[in-house]
Motif scaffolding. Structure first.
Motif, PDB file in Angstrom:
ATOM      1  N   MET A   1       0.827  -1.208   0.000  1.00 31.35           N
ATOM      2  CA  MET A   1       0.000   0.000   0.000  1.00 31.35           C
ATOM      3  C   MET A   1       0.866   1.264   0.000  1.00 31.35           C
ATOM      4  N   TRP A   2       1.972   1.242   0.805  1.00 30.33           N
ATOM      5  CA  TRP A   2       2.842   2.410   0.877  1.00 30.33           C
ATOM      6  C   TRP A   2       3.478   2.698  -0.479  1.00 30.33           C
ATOM      7  N   ILE A   3       3.850   1.639  -1.209  1.00 30.86           N
ATOM      8  CA  ILE A   3       4.433   1.821  -2.539  1.00 30.86           C
ATOM      9  C   ILE A   3       3.415   2.485  -3.464  1.00 30.86           C
ATOM     10  N   ARG A   4       2.175   2.055  -3.374  1.00 31.50           N
ATOM     11  CA  ARG A   4       1.108   2.614  -4.196  1.00 31.50           C
ATOM     12  C   ARG A   4       0.898   4.097  -3.897  1.00 31.50           C
ATOM     13  N   ILE A   5       0.888   4.432  -2.595  1.00 27.78           N
ATOM     14  CA  ILE A   5       0.691   5.828  -2.185  1.00 27.78           C
ATOM     15  C   ILE A   5       1.870   6.682  -2.630  1.00 27.78           C
ATOM     16  N   ALA A   8       1.712   7.359  -6.302  1.00 26.81           N
ATOM     17  CA  ALA A   8       0.651   8.324  -6.596  1.00 26.81           C
ATOM     18  C   ALA A   8       1.092   9.749  -6.274  1.00 26.81           C
ATOM     19  N   LEU A   9       1.780   9.937  -5.152  1.00 26.71           N
ATOM     20  CA  LEU A   9       2.242  11.267  -4.770  1.00 26.71           C
ATOM     21  C   LEU A   9       3.268  11.802  -5.763  1.00 26.71           C
ATOM     22  N   ILE A  10       4.157  10.939  -6.217  1.00 24.06           N
ATOM     23  CA  ILE A  10       5.152  11.364  -7.205  1.00 24.06           C
ATOM     24  C   ILE A  10       4.473  11.756  -8.511  1.00 24.06           C
ATOM     25  N   LEU A  11       3.485  10.978  -8.933  1.00 20.92           N
ATOM     26  CA  LEU A  11       2.750  11.294 -10.159  1.00 20.92           C
ATOM     27  C   LEU A  11       2.034  12.632 -10.051  1.00 20.92           C
ATOM     28  N   VAL A  12       1.366  12.849  -8.918  1.00 19.59           N
ATOM     29  CA  VAL A  12       0.653  14.113  -8.711  1.00 19.59           C
ATOM     30  C   VAL A  12       1.620  15.292  -8.761  1.00 19.59           C
ATOM     31  N   SER A 230      -1.593  -3.498 -17.782  1.00 20.08           N
ATOM     32  CA  SER A 230      -1.088  -3.036 -19.080  1.00 20.08           C
ATOM     33  C   SER A 230       0.428  -2.878 -19.067  1.00 20.08           C
ATOM     34  N   GLY A 231       1.004  -2.719 -17.879  1.00 18.71           N
ATOM     35  CA  GLY A 231       2.445  -2.555 -17.765  1.00 18.71           C
ATOM     36  C   GLY A 231       2.886  -2.631 -16.314  1.00 18.71           C
ATOM     37  N   THR A 232       4.151  -2.345 -16.072  1.00 14.41           N
ATOM     38  CA  THR A 232       4.698  -2.407 -14.714  1.00 14.41           C
ATOM     39  C   THR A 232       5.492  -1.157 -14.363  1.00 14.41           C
ATOM     40  N   ILE A 233       5.364  -0.114 -15.166  1.00  6.67           N
ATOM     41  CA  ILE A 233       6.209   1.058 -14.992  1.00  6.67           C
ATOM     42  C   ILE A 233       5.869   1.851 -13.736  1.00  6.67           C
ATOM     43  N   LEU A 234       4.639   1.714 -13.246  1.00 13.68           N
ATOM     44  CA  LEU A 234       4.211   2.449 -12.058  1.00 13.68           C
ATOM     45  C   LEU A 234       4.062   1.471 -10.893  1.00 13.68           C
ATOM     46  N   PRO A 235       5.018   1.416  -9.996  1.00 13.48           N
ATOM     47  CA  PRO A 235       4.967   0.469  -8.879  1.00 13.48           C
ATOM     48  C   PRO A 235       3.670   0.585  -8.073  1.00 13.48           C
TER      49      PRO A 235
END
Length: 269
Positions: A1-5, A8-12, A230-235
């Motif tokens: 979950m922490w990896i996902r968060i 997401a923060l980096i993307l934002v 679709s891919g693995t580029i976004l952990p």
């Protein structure tokens, strides 16, 4: 979950800087170009075996970047995308009974869908970064509302053969959540009244519904191609298409409606 968060923060942060740091397109266009390259590469993984994936990626980058230089073609791309999404609705309803849509034609569909979405994003950003952010908010809030309401109250499956976790109750929750955002911005920020308010709310409602269709379509495409992500580029998130599937349908539909309302004088900025 922490990896996902964290992802997401980096993307934002990256998207926020590209959208708001400069009025010139020198940050935003490279972001769009990067998205096109990655998304088009992922699209080839969802199609029947494509002999030269790199060729599709190069074609997509060239077409989308050229399209950004020819604004009068944008509404045509958006209209073409609307036609595809209307057909996609039928495919989602009939899946898996009918899958005759799955074939090399997906290459053309991908070109239209990606080009329409990228040009729509650039158009809305050029009007104001906040208009593009508005579409992002609609999609994110509706998706979040659908997730939490569906998880708590979901019983009736919306499309069990495509996405078993999505429910009618979740769809209603997403629509209600999205409409709170729509009415808040329409009434208090834009101060719309009368027919202007009605048309803008209807456009926003259709945009939310379109975002759900985009999500379902990518889920159907992954099931048909036997791919989990679709891919693995976004952990923690999968691929770029996994993150923007709702936006691929929502942005061109909103952009076409927005452009039409402006053209006929129902919306001024």
């Amino acid at each position: 979950m922490w990896i996902r968060i964290k992802t997401a923060l980096i993307l934002v942060l990256i998207v926020g800087i590209a959208m708001f740091a400069s009025d010139t397109p020198y940050l935003f266009v490279p972001l769009l170009a990067t998205g096109v390259v990655i998304a088009s590469h992922e699209w080839t993984k969802l199609m029947p075996k494509w002999r030269t994936p790199s060729l599709f990626v190069v074609l997509m980058l060239g077409i989308t970047m050229l399209t950004l230089l020819v604004p009068f073609t944008w509404p045509l791309w958006w209209a073409a995308a609307v036609v595809i999404w209307i057909m996609a609705l039928s495919w989602v309803i009939k899946f898996p009974t009918s899958t005759n849509w799955y074939g090399q034609r997906l290459s053309i569909m991908g070109m239209v869908i990606l080009t329409a979405a990228i040009s729509a994003m650039f158009f809305l950003w050029s009007q104001s970064p906040w208009w593009l952010m508005y579409v992002f908010l609609l999609v994110w809030c509706a998706d979040s509302g659908a997730y939490f309401v569906g998880r708590k109250f979901g019983k009736r499956k919306m499309s069990p053969n495509v996405s078993p976790n999505k429910s009618i109750e979740g769809l209603i929750g997403g629509l209600v959540t999205g409409m709170i955002v729509v009415l808040g911005i329409s009434l208090f920020k834009l101060q719309l009244t009368g027919m202007h308010l009605v048309l803008f709310v209807l456009l926003s409602l259709v945009t939310i519904l379109a975002s759900v269709l985009g999500d379902l379509f990518e889920s159907m495409l992954k099931r048909r191609s036997g791919v989990k992500d679709s891919g693995t580029i976004l952990p923690g998130h999968g691929g770029v298409l996994d993150r923007i599937d709702s936006l691929l349908s929502a942005t061109p539909i909103f952009a076409l409606g927005f452009w039409t309302l402006q053209y006929f004088g129902f919306l001024t900025i």
